[in-house]
Design an enzyme around this catalytic site. Structure first.
Site, PDB file in Angstrom:
ATOM      1  N   GLN A  52       1.082  -0.696   0.259  1.00 36.72           N
ATOM      2  CA  GLN A  52      -0.204   0.070   0.253  1.00 36.72           C
ATOM      3  C   GLN A  52       0.550   1.069  -0.312  1.00 36.72           C
ATOM      4  O   GLN A  52       0.372   2.339  -0.479  1.00 36.72           O
ATOM      5  CB  GLN A  52      -0.881   0.137   1.246  1.00 36.72           C
ATOM      6  CG  GLN A  52      -1.820  -0.938   0.960  1.00 36.72           C
ATOM      7  CD  GLN A  52      -2.504  -1.559   2.771  1.00 36.72           C
ATOM      8  OE1 GLN A  52      -3.156  -0.546   3.657  1.00 36.72           O
ATOM      9  NE2 GLN A  52      -1.236  -2.223   3.522  1.00 36.72           N
ATOM     10  N   CYS A  67      -1.018  19.744 -22.066  1.00 35.76           N
ATOM     11  CA  CYS A  67      -2.090  20.072 -21.785  1.00 35.76           C
ATOM     12  C   CYS A  67      -2.395  21.551 -21.658  1.00 35.76           C
ATOM     13  O   CYS A  67      -3.458  22.005 -21.127  1.00 35.76           O
ATOM     14  CB  CYS A  67      -4.201  18.904 -21.555  1.00 35.76           C
ATOM     15  SG  CYS A  67      -4.135  18.846 -20.047  1.00 35.76           S
ATOM     16  N   HIS A 109      -1.554   2.213  -3.870  1.00 40.67           N
ATOM     17  CA  HIS A 109      -1.626   3.104  -4.248  1.00 40.67           C
ATOM     18  C   HIS A 109      -0.968   4.367  -4.658  1.00 40.67           C
ATOM     19  O   HIS A 109      -1.195   4.795  -4.523  1.00 40.67           O
ATOM     20  CB  HIS A 109      -1.786   3.998  -2.861  1.00 40.67           C
ATOM     21  CG  HIS A 109      -2.602   2.581  -2.226  1.00 40.67           C
ATOM     22  ND1 HIS A 109      -3.400   2.298  -0.696  1.00 40.67           N
ATOM     23  CD2 HIS A 109      -3.836   2.230  -2.040  1.00 40.67           C
ATOM     24  CE1 HIS A 109      -4.155   1.633   0.471  1.00 40.67           C
ATOM     25  NE2 HIS A 109      -4.991   1.431  -1.001  1.00 40.67           N
ATOM     26  N   GLY A 118       2.855  -4.762   9.192  1.00 39.21           N
ATOM     27  CA  GLY A 118       3.620  -3.085   9.258  1.00 39.21           C
ATOM     28  C   GLY A 118       2.108  -2.224   8.829  1.00 39.21           C
ATOM     29  O   GLY A 118       1.880  -0.728   8.083  1.00 39.21           O
ATOM     30  N   ASN A 145       3.676  -6.640  13.225  1.00 40.57           N
ATOM     31  CA  ASN A 145       3.498  -5.599  14.127  1.00 40.57           C
ATOM     32  C   ASN A 145       4.026  -5.370  15.341  1.00 40.57           C
ATOM     33  O   ASN A 145       3.564  -6.150  15.463  1.00 40.57           O
ATOM     34  CB  ASN A 145       1.795  -5.268  13.400  1.00 40.57           C
ATOM     35  CG  ASN A 145       1.246  -4.198  13.301  1.00 40.57           C
ATOM     36  OD1 ASN A 145       1.494  -3.216  14.185  1.00 40.57           O
ATOM     37  ND2 ASN A 145       0.415  -3.551  12.252  1.00 40.57           N
ATOM     38  N   VAL A 146       4.075  -3.498  15.881  1.00 41.12           N
ATOM     39  CA  VAL A 146       4.397  -3.399  16.828  1.00 41.12           C
ATOM     40  C   VAL A 146       2.982  -3.649  17.436  1.00 41.12           C
ATOM     41  O   VAL A 146       2.830  -3.657  18.356  1.00 41.12           O
ATOM     42  CB  VAL A 146       4.821  -2.047  17.048  1.00 41.12           C
ATOM     43  CG1 VAL A 146       6.175  -2.129  15.710  1.00 41.12           C
ATOM     44  CG2 VAL A 146       3.663  -1.002  16.036  1.00 41.12           C
TER      45      VAL A 146
END
Ligand code: OAD
Length: 251
Positions: A104, A155, A122, A192, A218-219
Site C-alpha cells: 500500500q 495539455c 496505491h 506493518g 506489527n508492533v
C-alpha cells in the site's frame, strides 16, 4: 516475543507452495517515514486532515497546498533508506520463498531494497499524471517538481501525484494482479499495516478464506490480528531479519 511463533511462521513460509507479502506504512516507519494511523505522535493523520490533503476535491480546491504536502513527503522519502525489514523481504523473494510484495506504500523503498515483483496498490509518489481526465499524460519523476503546482506538458492542466486518494478506485492493473496473486497463494506475510483501508485489506482475507495461512508482523494488534494464524509482535526491521534467518535454516 518467544521463539515459538517465529518458528511456526518460518515453517509456514518454508513449506508454502506460493507465498506473498502484503505491506503497509509500518514497514517504512524505521526508515523515518511517518505512518498514517496509530498512536505515534508522528502519524500523518494525527497532524493533517485527510479530507484537506488526500482527496480529489482537496486538489481541486487548493492544488498548491496538496502539492506542498507531497513535496514535503517526497523530500522525506528521498533522504530515507530502505531498512532491514525491506531488505529481508527482498532476500525472501530472491530465495524464492515469497513471489511478490503487494504494497500500500507509495515510497518505492521495496524496489530500492531489491524487491523485484512489487505491486503498488496505491500508486507511487515518484510518478505524476495529468489531473484532466481527458488527458493520458503520465511521467516518472526522481525529485519534487521545482514549481508547484506543476503543469501538464501535453495539455496545460495541473499535474497531480499518481497516487490513490480517498474516494478513488485502485489502479485496475495493480488490483487485478494483487487479487490474482492472492487467489493462488497459500501463505501471506502481512507487515506493518492497520488493515483499515479497503479494498487493499481484502488481500489477506482472500488467502484466509481460501484456507491459507496468515502471518502478521506489527508492533501492536491490528484489524488483521483476529484472523492471523501467527502474530509476530515487534518492529519489522527487527522481526523480519530474524524470520529470514529462521526460514533460511529450513530450506
Ligand atoms: P497505517 O498508518 O494505517 O498503519 C501502520 C501500521 O504499522 C500500524 O498498524 C502500526 O502499528 C504499524 N507499525 C508502526 N511501526 C511499525 C514497525 N516499525 N514495524 C511494524 N509495524 C509497525 O498504514 P497503512 O495500513 O499502510 O492510503 O495505511 C493504509 C492506507 O491508509 C495507506 O496506504 C494510505 C492511508 O490512507 C492512501 O493514501 C490511499
Amino acid at each position: 516475543m518467544s521463539d515459538a511463533p517465529l518458528i511456526k511462521a518460518a515453517r509456514a513460509l518454508a513449506s508454502a507452495k506460493h507465498a506473498i507479502a502484503f505491506t503497509g506504512a509500518g514497514i517504512s516507519a524505521e526508515s523515518g517515514i511517518p505512518t498514517f494511523r496509530g498512536s505515534g505522535k508522528d502519524s500523518l493523520w494525527s497532524k493533517f486532515k485527510p479530507e484537506e490533503l488526500a482527496t480529489p476535491e482537496a486538489f481541486e480546491r487548493n492544488p498548491k497546498r496538496v502539492w506542498e504536502w507531497y513535496v514535503w513527503r517526497m523530500n522525506l522519502i528521498r533522504k530515507a533508506k530502505p531498512n532491514p525489514g525491506h531488505e529481508a523481504l527482498a532476500k525472501l523473494e530472491a530465495l524464492g520463498v515469497i513471489k511478490a510484495v503487494v504494497t500500500q506504500n507509495v515510497d518505492g523503498l521495496h524496489q530500492r531494497a531489491g524487491s523485484r515483483h512489487v505491486i503498488e496498490l496505491h500508486g507511487s509518489i515518484w510518478r505524476v499524471k495529468c489531473s484532466n481526465p481527458a488527458c493520458t499524460f503520465k511521467a516518472s519523476i526522481s525529485e519534487p517538481p521545482k514549481e508547484i503546482p506543476p503543469k501538464c506538458p501535453a495539455c496545460g492542466h495541473y499535474l497531480r501525484p499518481d497516487v490513490v486518494w480517498f474516494g478513488e478506485p485502485l489502479p485496475q492493473d495493480a488490483w487485478g494482479e494483487a487479487v490474482r496473486l492472492a487467489e493462488v497463494s497459500d501463505t501471506i506475510l502481512v507487515v506493518g499495516t492497520s488493515g483499515a483501508v479497503y479494498p487493499a485489506a481484502y488481500i489477506p482475507l482472500i488467502i484466509k478464506e481460501g484456507g491459507g495461512t496468515v502471518i502478521e508482523v506489527n508492533v501492536v494488534e491490528s484489524s488483521i490480528t483476529p484472523y492471523a494464524d501467527v502474530f509476530l509482535k515487534g518492529k519489522a526491521g527487527e522481526v523480519l531479519p530474524k524470520l529470514l534467518e529462521a526460514v533460511t535454516k529450513l530450506l
